[in-house]
Each structure stands twice: as C-alpha cells, then as structure tokens.
Motif scaffolding. Structure first.
Motif, mmCIF file in Angstrom:
data_model
loop_
_atom_site.group_PDB
_atom_site.id
_atom_site.type_symbol
_atom_site.label_atom_id
_atom_site.label_comp_id
_atom_site.label_asym_id
_atom_site.label_seq_id
_atom_site.Cartn_x
_atom_site.Cartn_y
_atom_site.Cartn_z
ATOM 1 N N MET A 1 0.843 -1.168 0.000
ATOM 2 C CA MET A 1 0.000 0.000 0.000
ATOM 3 C C MET A 1 0.894 1.240 0.000
ATOM 4 N N THR A 2 0.534 2.181 -0.809
ATOM 5 C CA THR A 2 1.345 3.392 -0.892
ATOM 6 C C THR A 2 0.884 4.422 0.116
ATOM 7 N N ASP A 3 1.803 5.299 0.453
ATOM 8 C CA ASP A 3 1.440 6.386 1.367
ATOM 9 C C ASP A 3 0.366 7.270 0.766
ATOM 10 N N LEU A 4 0.409 7.461 -0.579
ATOM 11 C CA LEU A 4 -0.592 8.299 -1.219
ATOM 12 C C LEU A 4 -1.989 7.713 -1.019
ATOM 13 N N PHE A 5 -2.121 6.385 -1.210
ATOM 14 C CA PHE A 5 -3.419 5.743 -0.993
ATOM 15 C C PHE A 5 -3.859 5.919 0.451
ATOM 16 N N THR A 6 -2.967 5.617 1.370
ATOM 17 C CA THR A 6 -3.296 5.739 2.784
ATOM 18 C C THR A 6 -3.685 7.164 3.129
ATOM 19 N N GLU A 7 -2.884 8.100 2.661
ATOM 20 C CA GLU A 7 -3.115 9.499 3.016
ATOM 21 C C GLU A 7 -4.426 10.029 2.443
ATOM 22 N N ASN A 8 -4.743 9.651 1.213
ATOM 23 C CA ASN A 8 -5.887 10.261 0.544
ATOM 24 C C ASN A 8 -7.198 9.496 0.668
ATOM 25 N N PHE A 9 -7.162 8.208 0.916
ATOM 26 C CA PHE A 9 -8.399 7.446 0.820
ATOM 27 C C PHE A 9 -8.728 6.569 2.026
ATOM 28 N N LEU A 10 -7.769 6.105 2.740
ATOM 29 C CA LEU A 10 -8.049 5.102 3.767
ATOM 30 C C LEU A 10 -8.717 5.682 5.000
ATOM 31 N N PHE A 11 -8.250 6.844 5.446
ATOM 32 C CA PHE A 11 -8.802 7.454 6.655
ATOM 33 C C PHE A 11 -9.488 8.765 6.295
ATOM 34 N N HIS A 12 -10.564 9.052 6.978
ATOM 35 C CA HIS A 12 -11.320 10.275 6.743
ATOM 36 C C HIS A 12 -10.811 11.375 7.664
ATOM 37 N N GLU A 13 -10.661 12.565 7.108
ATOM 38 C CA GLU A 13 -10.218 13.705 7.903
ATOM 39 C C GLU A 13 -11.378 14.226 8.751
ATOM 40 N N ILE A 14 -11.075 14.546 9.988
ATOM 41 C CA ILE A 14 -12.059 15.102 10.908
ATOM 42 C C ILE A 14 -11.491 16.418 11.420
ATOM 43 N N GLU A 15 -12.227 17.482 11.206
ATOM 44 C CA GLU A 15 -11.767 18.795 11.638
ATOM 45 C C GLU A 15 -11.530 18.790 13.147
ATOM 46 N N GLY A 16 -10.376 19.254 13.567
ATOM 47 C CA GLY A 16 -10.037 19.319 14.978
ATOM 48 C C GLY A 16 -9.528 18.005 15.564
ATOM 49 N N ASN A 17 -9.484 16.940 14.763
ATOM 50 C CA ASN A 17 -9.002 15.634 15.224
ATOM 51 C C ASN A 17 -8.224 14.981 14.077
ATOM 52 N N PRO A 18 -7.014 15.520 13.803
ATOM 53 C CA PRO A 18 -6.267 15.059 12.631
ATOM 54 C C PRO A 18 -5.805 13.607 12.747
ATOM 55 N N ARG A 19 -5.555 13.028 11.588
ATOM 56 C CA ARG A 19 -5.025 11.661 11.524
ATOM 57 C C ARG A 19 -3.670 11.622 12.234
ATOM 58 N N PRO A 20 -3.436 10.610 13.053
ATOM 59 C CA PRO A 20 -2.142 10.485 13.737
ATOM 60 C C PRO A 20 -0.994 10.279 12.745
ATOM 61 N N GLU A 21 0.209 10.586 13.199
ATOM 62 C CA GLU A 21 1.407 10.329 12.402
ATOM 63 C C GLU A 21 1.566 8.823 12.193
ATOM 64 N N ASN A 22 2.423 8.475 11.232
ATOM 65 C CA ASN A 22 2.792 7.077 10.992
ATOM 66 C C ASN A 22 1.579 6.186 10.755
ATOM 67 N N ALA A 23 0.594 6.685 9.997
ATOM 68 C CA ALA A 23 -0.633 5.933 9.741
ATOM 69 C C ALA A 23 -0.494 5.091 8.481
ATOM 70 N N THR A 24 -0.772 3.818 8.610
ATOM 71 C CA THR A 24 -0.872 2.910 7.468
ATOM 72 C C THR A 24 -2.096 2.042 7.716
ATOM 73 N N GLY A 25 -2.356 1.166 6.805
ATOM 74 C CA GLY A 25 -3.489 0.268 6.990
ATOM 75 C C GLY A 25 -3.943 -0.295 5.679
ATOM 76 N N GLY A 26 -5.150 -0.780 5.673
ATOM 77 C CA GLY A 26 -5.697 -1.386 4.473
ATOM 78 C C GLY A 26 -6.948 -2.169 4.820
#
Length: 180
Positions: free
Chosen positions: A1-26
């Motif tokens: 899995m690429t960082d671009l996929f993870t960054e743009n599609f895997l997790f949803h952004e929530i205003e005031g509660n940003p995605r943690p660092e070092n996030a990967t998944g699938g």
C-alpha cells in the motif's frame, strides 16, 4: 500500500481531530469474504513499549479514536485497530450502509482472531495489549480464551453486557458467554 493511498483514501479527515502520524493500513478479507478496514499507527516516542490493539464500540469507527491513538503513540505504543464488520468502512451485511448489522458475535470474534493472526502478530511489535470499549470489550471477553497467550493485559471499558431496562444477572451472562 502506498502512502498516497493511505493518506488520501483510507482514513477520513475530521476537523479538529487530525489523523495520527505514521498511519498505514488497508483491508483484510475474512474467511467468509467480508472486507475489514484496519489501521496501524506507529509509536512516535521512545522507548518502544509494544502495541495496543484498540477495539471500538458499537457504531464507532477508527477515526473516532484518533486522539486516543495519538496519546498512545506519544507514550511509545504502536496501535492496531479495525472497523468491525457492518461498521465504519468495513463491509456491510445489509444493503443499507446506515445500518450496522451482524448475524452473531462469533463473527466478530473470528474477525478479531484473524486480525491478530494476519495483521497484528506479523506486523506489530510485542508485547500486545488490548484497550476495548463497549461492544469491543464484549467481543474481547468472548475471544479471551484464544488471546490468553498473545495478550499481556486487557483494559475493558464499559463492556456491553446488558441492555438498559433489560436486567440480566451475572450468572446469566456467564452462561451465555460459555456457549461461545
């Protein structure tokens, strides 16, 4: 899995509660062919202390726990988490995506055991701990016999053991849990 996929599609952004660092998944596919979304979050502080498997409650998703994940990562823990089947971005069992549904809690325990086998054990640093809330705590209790040699400690917050206004004795809960 690429960082671009993870960054743009895997997790949803929530205003005031940003995605943690070092996030990967699938996604992993269960034995009954359901796609389950998971997230892995690396520790940002040293020394490394192991991995907390964070298990959400009913009708919750990975993004709800971003603050908790950041707090654990800041204390040297990696975090592994998932969206239960029928919740978050995992597959639904009905056509209505707004409704969470599961046939049996045994499906949840099977998903948790497969998550450990295929994702947590090979990809995450031990020792392993579980932090679970509500339905996640109940699933953990049901799966505890298979976790006994894998998990060092469990913190179960408000296990979903009864429904309001439907009192059930602890002996009934024990009998029901022993059926699984």
């Amino acid at each position: 899995m690429t960082d671009l996929f993870t960054e743009n599609f895997l997790f949803h952004e929530i205003e005031g509660n940003p995605r943690p660092e070092n996030a990967t998944g699938g996604f992993f596919t269960t034995r009954d062919r359901k796609n389950i979304r998971y997230g892995l979050f690396g520790a940002v502080a040293r020394p490394l202390k192991g991995t907390v498997v964070l298990l959400s409650g009913r009708n919750e998703c990975i993004e709800k726990y971003f603050e908790t994940i950041r707090n654990l990562a800041d204390r040297g823990f990696g975090v592994a988490t998932l969206d239960w089947r029928g919740q978050g971005d995992s597959d639904r069992l009905t056509r209505d995506r707004q409704r969470g549904y599961v046939r049996s809690f045994r499906d949840y325990t099977a998903d948790l055991e497969q998550f450990f086998e295929e994702i947590v054990l090979p990809d995450c640093r031990g020792p392993y701990y579980i932090l679970a809330h509500s339905a996640g705590a109940l699933i953990t209790l049901l799966a505890a016999p298979s976790m006994v040699n894998r998990v060092r400690r469990m913190v179960l917050i408000a296990p979903f053991l009864t429904l309001p206004d439907l009192p059930v004795s602890i002996s009934t809960v024990r009998r029901a849990c022993s059926l699984f």
